[in-house]
Design a protein around this motif. Structure first.
Motif, PDB file in Angstrom:
ATOM      1  N   PHE A   1     -10.359  45.752  24.970  1.00  0.00           N
ATOM      2  CA  PHE A   1      -8.900  45.770  24.868  1.00  0.00           C
ATOM      3  C   PHE A   1      -8.454  46.695  23.743  1.00  0.00           C
ATOM      4  O   PHE A   1      -7.554  47.520  23.917  1.00  0.00           O
ATOM      5  N   ARG A   2      -9.078  46.567  22.579  1.00  0.00           N
ATOM      6  CA  ARG A   2      -8.691  47.405  21.434  1.00  0.00           C
ATOM      7  C   ARG A   2      -8.909  48.883  21.743  1.00  0.00           C
ATOM      8  O   ARG A   2      -8.102  49.730  21.354  1.00  0.00           O
TER       9      ARG A   2
ATOM     10  N   VAL B   1      -3.930  53.208  27.213  1.00  0.00           N
ATOM     11  CA  VAL B   1      -3.908  52.715  28.591  1.00  0.00           C
ATOM     12  C   VAL B   1      -3.523  51.242  28.672  1.00  0.00           C
ATOM     13  O   VAL B   1      -3.240  50.743  29.759  1.00  0.00           O
ATOM     14  N   LEU B   2      -3.521  50.530  27.547  1.00  0.00           N
ATOM     15  CA  LEU B   2      -3.082  49.137  27.486  1.00  0.00           C
ATOM     16  C   LEU B   2      -2.083  48.996  26.347  1.00  0.00           C
ATOM     17  O   LEU B   2      -2.279  49.580  25.278  1.00  0.00           O
TER      18      LEU B   2
ATOM     19  N   PHE C   1      -3.303  41.224  25.066  1.00  0.00           N
ATOM     20  CA  PHE C   1      -4.689  40.880  25.381  1.00  0.00           C
ATOM     21  C   PHE C   1      -4.788  39.768  26.417  1.00  0.00           C
ATOM     22  O   PHE C   1      -5.511  39.895  27.400  1.00  0.00           O
ATOM     23  N   HIS C   2      -4.070  38.683  26.223  1.00  0.00           N
ATOM     24  CA  HIS C   2      -4.216  37.536  27.125  1.00  0.00           C
ATOM     25  C   HIS C   2      -3.783  37.870  28.549  1.00  0.00           C
ATOM     26  O   HIS C   2      -4.382  37.385  29.504  1.00  0.00           O
ATOM     27  N   SER C   3      -2.784  38.715  28.703  1.00  0.00           N
ATOM     28  CA  SER C   3      -2.353  39.066  30.057  1.00  0.00           C
ATOM     29  C   SER C   3      -3.288  40.073  30.721  1.00  0.00           C
ATOM     30  O   SER C   3      -3.254  40.235  31.935  1.00  0.00           O
ATOM     31  N   HIS C   4      -4.141  40.733  29.944  1.00  0.00           N
ATOM     32  CA  HIS C   4      -5.093  41.705  30.502  1.00  0.00           C
ATOM     33  C   HIS C   4      -6.543  41.232  30.441  1.00  0.00           C
ATOM     34  O   HIS C   4      -7.443  41.952  30.858  1.00  0.00           O
TER      35      HIS C   4
ATOM     36  N   GLY D   1      -8.324  39.184  32.201  1.00  0.00           N
ATOM     37  CA  GLY D   1      -9.000  39.215  33.493  1.00  0.00           C
ATOM     38  C   GLY D   1      -9.437  40.616  33.890  1.00  0.00           C
ATOM     39  O   GLY D   1     -10.493  40.809  34.485  1.00  0.00           O
ATOM     40  N   LEU D   2      -8.640  41.599  33.549  1.00  0.00           N
ATOM     41  CA  LEU D   2      -8.971  42.991  33.828  1.00  0.00           C
ATOM     42  C   LEU D   2     -10.218  43.421  33.058  1.00  0.00           C
ATOM     43  O   LEU D   2     -10.988  44.260  33.522  1.00  0.00           O
ATOM     44  N   LEU D   3     -10.437  42.825  31.900  1.00  0.00           N
ATOM     45  CA  LEU D   3     -11.515  43.266  31.023  1.00  0.00           C
ATOM     46  C   LEU D   3     -12.848  42.608  31.317  1.00  0.00           C
ATOM     47  O   LEU D   3     -13.875  43.109  30.883  1.00  0.00           O
ATOM     48  N   TRP D   4     -12.873  41.509  32.053  1.00  0.00           N
ATOM     49  CA  TRP D   4     -14.161  40.872  32.332  1.00  0.00           C
ATOM     50  C   TRP D   4     -14.498  40.817  33.817  1.00  0.00           C
ATOM     51  O   TRP D   4     -15.515  40.244  34.200  1.00  0.00           O
ATOM     52  N   THR D   5     -13.659  41.444  34.664  1.00  0.00           N
ATOM     53  CA  THR D   5     -13.986  41.525  36.081  1.00  0.00           C
ATOM     54  C   THR D   5     -14.483  42.932  36.415  1.00  0.00           C
ATOM     55  O   THR D   5     -14.322  43.866  35.637  1.00  0.00           O
ATOM     56  N   ASP D   6     -15.081  43.068  37.581  1.00  0.00           N
ATOM     57  CA  ASP D   6     -15.635  44.340  38.035  1.00  0.00           C
ATOM     58  C   ASP D   6     -14.504  45.221  38.571  1.00  0.00           C
ATOM     59  O   ASP D   6     -13.987  44.980  39.663  1.00  0.00           O
TER      60      ASP D   6
END
Length: 79
Positions: free
Chosen positions: A18-19, A26-27, A32-35, A37-42
């Motif tokens: 995220f950082r 791009v973020l 962080f909390h709203s993204h 899922g984006l950071l730990w899924t494929d």
């Protein structure tokens, strides 16, 4: 806060991704909390950010440890 400041201590891989995403623009900061899922899924963005962290580790800009959790921290410049 700079990316180096954000990773001055061991930081969970998701938060490190995220950082990096914030640093690259791009973020948005503070989402962080709203993204999370984006950071730990494929997916291309999450995977790319993680691969960039690994590349920075290979370049010895970051350190990575897998235990107790997958974490990164800033290590440049080397002592």
């Amino acid at each position: 806060m700079t990316f180096a400041d954000a990773l001055s201590d061991w930081t969970d891989a998701d938060l490190a991704c995220f950082r990096l995403g914030v640093e690259l623009g791009v973020l948005p900061e503070g989402t962080f909390h709203s993204h999370k899922g984006l950071l730990w899924t494929d997916n291309p963005l999450g995977n790319g950010l993680y691969e960039a962290l690994v590349a920075l580790t290979n370049a010895r800009i970051l350190e990575q440890r897998l235990e107790p959790d997958n974490q990164f921290r800033w290590t440049w410049p080397h002592a």
